[in-house]
Motif scaffolding. Sequence first.
Motif, PDB file in Angstrom:
ATOM      1  N   LEU A 105     -29.409  66.954  88.162  1.00 59.40           N
ATOM      2  CA  LEU A 105     -28.403  66.373  89.050  1.00 59.40           C
ATOM      3  C   LEU A 105     -27.840  65.054  88.533  1.00 59.40           C
ATOM      4  CD1 LEU A 105     -30.130  67.029  92.502  1.00 59.40           C
ATOM      5  CD2 LEU A 105     -28.478  68.464  91.290  1.00 59.40           C
ATOM      6  N   HIS A 106     -28.397  64.530  87.429  1.00 54.29           N
ATOM      7  CA  HIS A 106     -27.952  63.242  86.902  1.00 54.29           C
ATOM      8  C   HIS A 106     -27.328  63.396  85.529  1.00 54.29           C
ATOM      9  CE1 HIS A 106     -31.035  60.909  89.597  1.00 54.29           C
ATOM     10  NE2 HIS A 106     -30.014  61.403  90.272  1.00 54.29           N
ATOM     11  N   THR A 107     -26.354  62.565  85.234  1.00 55.28           N
ATOM     12  CA  THR A 107     -25.728  62.592  83.918  1.00 55.28           C
ATOM     13  C   THR A 107     -26.691  62.037  82.867  1.00 55.28           C
ATOM     14  OG1 THR A 107     -24.803  60.364  84.122  1.00 55.28           O
ATOM     15  CG2 THR A 107     -23.459  62.208  84.949  1.00 55.28           C
ATOM     16  N   ILE A 108     -26.346  62.302  81.620  1.00 57.34           N
ATOM     17  CA  ILE A 108     -27.164  61.811  80.511  1.00 57.34           C
ATOM     18  C   ILE A 108     -27.213  60.279  80.527  1.00 57.34           C
ATOM     19  CG2 ILE A 108     -27.337  61.704  77.995  1.00 57.34           C
ATOM     20  CD1 ILE A 108     -27.985  64.462  79.436  1.00 57.34           C
ATOM     21  N   GLU A 109     -26.063  59.645  80.767  1.00 56.71           N
ATOM     22  CA  GLU A 109     -26.025  58.184  80.788  1.00 56.71           C
ATOM     23  C   GLU A 109     -26.942  57.631  81.873  1.00 56.71           C
ATOM     24  OE1 GLU A 109     -22.827  54.496  80.806  1.00 56.71           O
ATOM     25  OE2 GLU A 109     -22.196  56.442  81.599  1.00 56.71           O
ATOM     26  N   LYS A 110     -26.914  58.234  83.056  1.00 55.27           N
ATOM     27  CA  LYS A 110     -27.724  57.722  84.158  1.00 55.27           C
ATOM     28  C   LYS A 110     -29.217  57.826  83.857  1.00 55.27           C
ATOM     29  CE  LYS A 110     -28.361  57.957  89.147  1.00 55.27           C
ATOM     30  NZ  LYS A 110     -27.886  58.514  90.429  1.00 55.27           N
ATOM     31  N   GLN A 111     -29.614  58.933  83.219  1.00 53.94           N
ATOM     32  CA  GLN A 111     -31.034  59.132  82.941  1.00 53.94           C
ATOM     33  C   GLN A 111     -31.542  58.178  81.870  1.00 53.94           C
ATOM     34  OE1 GLN A 111     -32.534  63.265  83.230  1.00 53.94           O
ATOM     35  NE2 GLN A 111     -30.400  63.879  83.502  1.00 53.94           N
ATOM     36  N   ALA A 113     -30.102  55.254  81.211  1.00 51.31           N
ATOM     37  CA  ALA A 113     -29.974  53.911  81.780  1.00 51.31           C
ATOM     38  C   ALA A 113     -31.156  53.586  82.702  1.00 51.31           C
ATOM     39  CB  ALA A 113     -28.660  53.792  82.547  1.00 51.31           C
ATOM     40  N   GLU A 114     -31.644  54.599  83.402  1.00 50.76           N
ATOM     41  CA  GLU A 114     -32.775  54.388  84.310  1.00 50.76           C
ATOM     42  C   GLU A 114     -34.001  53.889  83.550  1.00 50.76           C
ATOM     43  OE1 GLU A 114     -34.935  56.893  87.904  1.00 50.76           O
ATOM     44  OE2 GLU A 114     -34.129  57.978  86.191  1.00 50.76           O
ATOM     45  N   SER A 115     -34.265  54.499  82.404  1.00 50.82           N
ATOM     46  CA  SER A 115     -35.412  54.089  81.594  1.00 50.82           C
ATOM     47  C   SER A 115     -35.224  52.672  81.056  1.00 50.82           C
ATOM     48  CB  SER A 115     -35.614  55.079  80.440  1.00 50.82           C
ATOM     49  OG  SER A 115     -36.643  54.660  79.588  1.00 50.82           O
ATOM     50  N   LEU A 116     -34.018  52.365  80.592  1.00 52.54           N
ATOM     51  CA  LEU A 116     -33.754  51.025  80.042  1.00 52.54           C
ATOM     52  C   LEU A 116     -33.851  49.955  81.125  1.00 52.54           C
ATOM     53  CD1 LEU A 116     -30.733  51.887  77.716  1.00 52.54           C
ATOM     54  CD2 LEU A 116     -33.059  51.308  76.999  1.00 52.54           C
ATOM     55  N   ALA A 117     -33.388  50.269  82.333  1.00 54.23           N
ATOM     56  CA  ALA A 117     -33.467  49.304  83.432  1.00 54.23           C
ATOM     57  C   ALA A 117     -34.904  49.069  83.857  1.00 54.23           C
ATOM     58  CB  ALA A 117     -32.632  49.796  84.614  1.00 54.23           C
ATOM     59  N   LEU A 118     -35.686  50.143  83.912  1.00 51.16           N
ATOM     60  CA  LEU A 118     -37.068  50.044  84.376  1.00 51.16           C
ATOM     61  C   LEU A 118     -37.941  49.256  83.410  1.00 51.16           C
ATOM     62  CD1 LEU A 118     -39.190  50.982  86.467  1.00 51.16           C
ATOM     63  CD2 LEU A 118     -39.554  53.012  85.049  1.00 51.16           C
ATOM     64  N   HIS A 119     -37.798  49.525  82.108  1.00 50.81           N
ATOM     65  CA  HIS A 119     -38.721  48.929  81.138  1.00 50.81           C
ATOM     66  C   HIS A 119     -38.174  47.709  80.401  1.00 50.81           C
ATOM     67  CE1 HIS A 119     -41.717  52.085  81.590  1.00 50.81           C
ATOM     68  NE2 HIS A 119     -40.762  52.989  81.502  1.00 50.81           N
ATOM     69  N   GLN A 120     -36.826  47.595  80.304  1.00 53.39           N
ATOM     70  CA  GLN A 120     -36.263  46.480  79.537  1.00 53.39           C
ATOM     71  C   GLN A 120     -35.335  45.590  80.349  1.00 53.39           C
ATOM     72  OE1 GLN A 120     -34.660  47.473  75.654  1.00 53.39           O
ATOM     73  NE2 GLN A 120     -36.007  49.255  75.449  1.00 53.39           N
ATOM     74  N   GLY A 121     -35.028  46.003  81.566  1.00 53.09           N
ATOM     75  CA  GLY A 121     -34.142  45.207  82.400  1.00 53.09           C
ATOM     76  C   GLY A 121     -32.700  45.213  81.952  1.00 53.09           C
ATOM     77  N   GLU A 144     -19.870  59.028  73.112  1.00 56.21           N
ATOM     78  CA  GLU A 144     -19.219  58.463  74.295  1.00 56.21           C
ATOM     79  C   GLU A 144     -18.696  59.555  75.223  1.00 56.21           C
ATOM     80  OE1 GLU A 144     -16.518  54.566  75.326  1.00 56.21           O
ATOM     81  OE2 GLU A 144     -16.739  55.243  73.256  1.00 56.21           O
ATOM     82  N   ASP A 145     -18.229  60.662  74.641  1.00 58.49           N
ATOM     83  CA  ASP A 145     -17.727  61.762  75.458  1.00 58.49           C
ATOM     84  C   ASP A 145     -18.850  62.524  76.150  1.00 58.49           C
ATOM     85  OD1 ASP A 145     -15.121  61.210  74.772  1.00 58.49           O
ATOM     86  OD2 ASP A 145     -15.095  62.600  73.072  1.00 58.49           O
ATOM     87  N   ARG A 146     -20.078  62.350  75.678  1.00 58.50           N
ATOM     88  CA  ARG A 146     -21.218  63.090  76.237  1.00 58.50           C
ATOM     89  C   ARG A 146     -21.931  62.325  77.351  1.00 58.50           C
ATOM     90  NH1 ARG A 146     -20.906  68.399  75.111  1.00 58.50           N
ATOM     91  NH2 ARG A 146     -20.670  68.828  72.901  1.00 58.50           N
ATOM     92  N   LEU A 147     -21.589  61.059  77.550  1.00 54.06           N
ATOM     93  CA  LEU A 147     -22.327  60.246  78.518  1.00 54.06           C
ATOM     94  C   LEU A 147     -22.253  60.828  79.928  1.00 54.06           C
ATOM     95  CD1 LEU A 147     -21.447  56.596  77.414  1.00 54.06           C
ATOM     96  CD2 LEU A 147     -23.541  57.872  76.991  1.00 54.06           C
ATOM     97  N   GLY A 148     -21.121  61.406  80.289  1.00 51.73           N
ATOM     98  CA  GLY A 148     -20.951  61.953  81.626  1.00 51.73           C
ATOM     99  C   GLY A 148     -21.407  63.390  81.774  1.00 51.73           C
ATOM    100  N   ALA A 149     -21.985  63.963  80.723  1.00 53.35           N
ATOM    101  CA  ALA A 149     -22.414  65.368  80.762  1.00 53.35           C
ATOM    102  C   ALA A 149     -23.735  65.504  81.504  1.00 53.35           C
ATOM    103  CB  ALA A 149     -22.550  65.910  79.343  1.00 53.35           C
ATOM    104  N   TYR A 150     -23.900  66.661  82.114  1.00 49.34           N
ATOM    105  CA  TYR A 150     -25.169  67.021  82.749  1.00 49.34           C
ATOM    106  C   TYR A 150     -25.978  67.889  81.796  1.00 49.34           C
ATOM    107  CZ  TYR A 150     -23.157  65.209  87.070  1.00 49.34           C
ATOM    108  OH  TYR A 150     -22.611  64.379  88.004  1.00 49.34           O
ATOM    109  N   MET A 166     -34.562  59.218  74.811  1.00 49.47           N
ATOM    110  CA  MET A 166     -35.233  58.595  75.958  1.00 49.47           C
ATOM    111  C   MET A 166     -36.619  58.084  75.567  1.00 49.47           C
ATOM    112  SD  MET A 166     -34.154  61.231  79.022  1.00 49.47           S
ATOM    113  CE  MET A 166     -34.969  60.311  80.321  1.00 49.47           C
ATOM    114  N   ALA A 167     -37.313  58.855  74.751  1.00 52.24           N
ATOM    115  CA  ALA A 167     -38.661  58.450  74.340  1.00 52.24           C
ATOM    116  C   ALA A 167     -38.639  57.230  73.429  1.00 52.24           C
ATOM    117  CB  ALA A 167     -39.352  59.612  73.635  1.00 52.24           C
TER     118      ALA A 167
END
Length: 526
Positions: A105-111, A113-121, A144-150, A166-167
């Motif tokens: 349900l989330h785009t590649i960018e959101k997923q 970004a979630e990891s970067l926000a949680l661990h690196q702020g 850049e064109d893939r950021l909004g892809a699911y 992500m890893a």
Amino acid sequence: MSALLQVNDLRVSFRQDGKTSMAVKGVSFTVDRGETVALVGESGSGKSVTALSTVSLLGDSAIVEGSVLYDGQEMIGADAKQLMDVRGNDISFIFQEPMTSLNPLHTIEKQLAESLALHQGLAGAAARARILELLAKVGIRDAEDRLGAYPHQLSGGQRQRIMIAMALANKPDVLIADEPTTALDVTIQAQILDLLADLKASEGMGLLFITHDLNIVRRIADKVCVMKDGEIVEAGPTAEIFDNPQHPYTQMLLAAEPTGHPDPVPENAQELIRTDELKVWFPIQRGLLKRTVGHIKAVNPSSIAVRAGETLGIVGESGSGKTTMALAVMRLIASEGGVNFHGDDLRKYSTKDLRQLRKDMQIVFQDPFGSLSPRMTCAQIIAEGVAIHKIDPDRDPRDLVAEVMTEVGLDPVAMDRYPHEFSGGQRQRIAIARAMVLRPKLVVLDEPTSALDMTVQVQIVDLLRDLQRRYGLAYLFISHDLNVVRAMSHKVVVMKQGDIVETGAAEDIFVNPRHEYTRTLLAAAR
């Protein structure tokens, strides 16, 4: 100096229905800073269970005993906060099946970004820049064109690369990679292995690498631990294990490689499937009114033909259009151009009429966990098509299930288990059994051996060739494993960015490739 990761006398059991079964039996090994340790063995040998135990990622039914030390900290029995601090930050995972790890349900960018926000702020422009950097590192074109892809809008290989990005996002001390290159074509596989080697050297990262591909082990690992039935039966430096294996099981693994060729196609074999300028372009829509501003050219006009009893191998990088072409042939996605099956133009068939043809046209998907219902038993999954298409109506469906499970190397005793109770390789065999039980005429095999260890790969290749021989099956065989393609295929099509760049008899392609891209693929596989 102590090792970065120390596993001592690790024992893992699972409780189920009042019974306890042991999956890991006294395993011990270490991973030093800047070192790569490979865990190899057949599916179900305990490799993944061992890895998941390091940061307590097993379910409540697991009983974990022994010791796992990360940088001197005991992980077994650690509290939730300590484990949360370590997971994804100090110890990071690349899992085998990306669709089970990515949120649909989330785009590649959101997923990312979630990891970067949680661990690196990181947030906003800084996070976006880091995401683009990571995607470029793992070989995602037009990042850049893939950021909004699911996730479902990406190929299997692209999803795996997202998982790797992500890893790597938080620069972990220990990276545990569970079949990280399973879904990747050989050129990207080589890039990812080089990337992991560079990170290991520059960051002093320890790498625990789980794989069934011994060619990768030889290339990347410093030490090897060979697992069988939950135990390490042999361990040592990579060169020593490969040059002088002592245990019979290790010797068997090293000897396992698909060889031989399929039987010749009969001269009078009928043409089963033909495409005429088949084209699949996906519109790129932007703005409030969703105007089409361009197209993702997944498959440019392409023509192929396959006869009964013939295998057409389709190779190329992830995202080159291999799977998209096969789905268009099956009329599972919209396309332009002609698709003829047994001389009939499939464009004239309604969706309802096509259902009647599905028995004759089957597909084995790349990601078995994503295509097997978690709420159905193995028997129910395999028998579902039997009931729909009324196969042998006078026969007990469970007898048919038992027969086909035996054919694909599964124990019929396990037919009442659920997909999560099988290893990745076993799930792939269930998917193959589900297709084969209908005795189709055409089967699309999308990376059917990608999740299988080497010994089972040999068995599955032999099985597929035997089924083709007995029933005159036509195969569209999609794979990044060129050894398997060579052992399976009569003809080969090489795809790059939606175009067929070379086609011909399999041996001609492998012995005397004409196109530069084909030569690059073959060189990367060596």
